[in-house]
Write an enzyme that holds these catalytic residues in place. Structure first.
Site, PDB file in Angstrom:
ATOM      1  N   ILE A  49       0.872  -1.181   0.000  1.00  0.00           N
ATOM      2  CA  ILE A  49       0.000   0.000   0.000  1.00  0.00           C
ATOM      3  C   ILE A  49       0.905   1.226   0.000  1.00  0.00           C
ATOM      4  O   ILE A  49       1.550   1.515   1.013  1.00  0.00           O
ATOM      5  CB  ILE A  49      -0.914  -0.003   1.252  1.00  0.00           C
ATOM      6  CG1 ILE A  49      -1.726  -1.302   1.335  1.00  0.00           C
ATOM      7  CG2 ILE A  49      -1.843   1.219   1.239  1.00  0.00           C
ATOM      8  CD1 ILE A  49      -2.475  -1.492   2.645  1.00  0.00           C
ATOM      9  N   GLU A  50       0.991   1.887  -1.136  1.00  0.00           N
ATOM     10  CA  GLU A  50       1.922   3.006  -1.266  1.00  0.00           C
ATOM     11  C   GLU A  50       1.248   4.328  -0.906  1.00  0.00           C
ATOM     12  O   GLU A  50       0.045   4.392  -0.644  1.00  0.00           O
ATOM     13  CB  GLU A  50       2.489   3.027  -2.695  1.00  0.00           C
ATOM     14  CG  GLU A  50       3.269   1.747  -2.982  1.00  0.00           C
ATOM     15  CD  GLU A  50       3.912   1.720  -4.353  1.00  0.00           C
ATOM     16  OE1 GLU A  50       3.551   2.548  -5.219  1.00  0.00           O
ATOM     17  OE2 GLU A  50       4.776   0.852  -4.566  1.00  0.00           O
ATOM     18  N   CYS A  59       4.917  -2.556   2.849  1.00  0.00           N
ATOM     19  CA  CYS A  59       5.095  -3.758   2.042  1.00  0.00           C
ATOM     20  C   CYS A  59       3.958  -4.742   2.316  1.00  0.00           C
ATOM     21  O   CYS A  59       3.308  -4.703   3.375  1.00  0.00           O
ATOM     22  CB  CYS A  59       6.413  -4.439   2.401  1.00  0.00           C
ATOM     23  SG  CYS A  59       7.874  -3.575   1.839  1.00  0.00           S
ATOM     24  N   GLU A  61       4.113  -7.934   3.010  1.00  0.00           N
ATOM     25  CA  GLU A  61       4.369  -8.831   4.142  1.00  0.00           C
ATOM     26  C   GLU A  61       4.021  -8.139   5.457  1.00  0.00           C
ATOM     27  O   GLU A  61       3.403  -8.720   6.351  1.00  0.00           O
ATOM     28  CB  GLU A  61       5.847  -9.242   4.179  1.00  0.00           C
ATOM     29  CG  GLU A  61       6.319  -9.967   2.938  1.00  0.00           C
ATOM     30  CD  GLU A  61       6.873  -9.033   1.872  1.00  0.00           C
ATOM     31  OE1 GLU A  61       6.289  -7.946   1.651  1.00  0.00           O
ATOM     32  OE2 GLU A  61       7.879  -9.377   1.248  1.00  0.00           O
TER      33      GLU A  61
HETATM   34  N1  THU Z   1       7.522  -4.374  -1.624  1.00  0.00           N
HETATM   35  C1  THU Z   1       6.789  -5.278  -0.900  1.00  0.00           C
HETATM   36  O1  THU Z   1       5.565  -5.180  -0.792  1.00  0.00           O
HETATM   37  N2  THU Z   1       7.463  -6.285  -0.286  1.00  0.00           N
HETATM   38  C2  THU Z   1       8.815  -6.442  -0.331  1.00  0.00           C
HETATM   39  O2  THU Z   1       9.354  -7.245   0.417  1.00  0.00           O
HETATM   40  C3  THU Z   1       9.597  -5.674  -1.302  1.00  0.00           C
HETATM   41  C4  THU Z   1       8.961  -4.403  -1.771  1.00  0.00           C
HETATM   42  C5  THU Z   1       6.803  -3.263  -2.258  1.00  0.00           C
HETATM   43  C6  THU Z   1       7.119  -1.908  -1.674  1.00  0.00           C
HETATM   44  C7  THU Z   1       6.768  -0.993  -2.815  1.00  0.00           C
HETATM   45  O3  THU Z   1       5.387  -0.697  -2.738  1.00  0.00           O
HETATM   46  C8  THU Z   1       7.032  -1.819  -4.050  1.00  0.00           C
HETATM   47  O4  THU Z   1       7.150  -3.170  -3.621  1.00  0.00           O
HETATM   48  C9  THU Z   1       8.291  -1.440  -4.806  1.00  0.00           C
HETATM   49  O5  THU Z   1       9.385  -1.427  -3.976  1.00  0.00           O
END
Ligand code: THU
Length: 146
Positions: A49-50, A59, A61
């Site tokens: 969720i950015e 992230c 996880e």
């Molecule tokens: N991201 C994850 O959701 N999990 C990870 O372990 C690596 C990175 C997401 C963060 C961001 O929204 C996108 O991937 C690009 O980095």
């Protein structure tokens, strides 16, 4: 690592792939899904969720862990992670970032299973110990609080 059956692995992989479809990632266009298998068999999912301000983003996880722990769960057997360019099938086995590995170490022991999912039929299994050796823990070592 608790040995998951092939069906358990496939089910968890599918849940991660489905969760990935719910990712909110307009900035990176990289979508990630996670599915966390709890000790009682429940599966808690998460997606990335950015945020326009970047730092508040989460992230996949960590979304899953935050959901699970806030619902009273602390016993976990495995997590499946699937990630790649949004709108496409994963092109590779997306690995958890270092911050997510540290969050896993807070609640899970070295035998916790981490499945990297490219598809339901292409899954790589690791232990947390393999992904985060010599982890930092509450007293510097890696013991897990209950
Ligand atoms: N991201 C994850 O959701 N999990 C990870 O372990 C690596 C990175 C997401 C963060 C961001 O929204 C996108 O991937 C690009 O980095």
């Amino acid at each position: 690592m608790r040995d998951l059956t092939p069906k358990e692995k496939q089910d968890l992989a599918r849940a991660a792939l489905e969760a990935r479809e719910r990712a909110y990632c307009p900035y990176s266009r990289f979508s990630v899904g996670a599915a966390l298998l709890c000790g009682d068999g429940a599966v808690v999912t998460g997606c990335n969720i950015e945020n326009a301000a970047h730092a508040p983003g989460s992230c996949a996880e960590r979304t899953a862990f935050v959901k699970a722990v806030s619902e009273g769960r602390r016993d976990f057997d495995a997590i499946a992670v699937a990630g790649g360019r949004a709108g496409r099938e994963p092109e590779d086995h997306c690995a958890p970032c270092g911050v997510c590995r540290q969050v896993m170490a807070e609640f899970c022991g070295p035998d916790f299973t981490v499945l990297l999912v490219r598809s339901e039929d292409d899954i790589r299994a690791y232990t947390l110990e393999q992904l985060l050796p010599a982890a930092f823990g509450p007293m510097g070592g890696r013991e897990v609080l209950s």
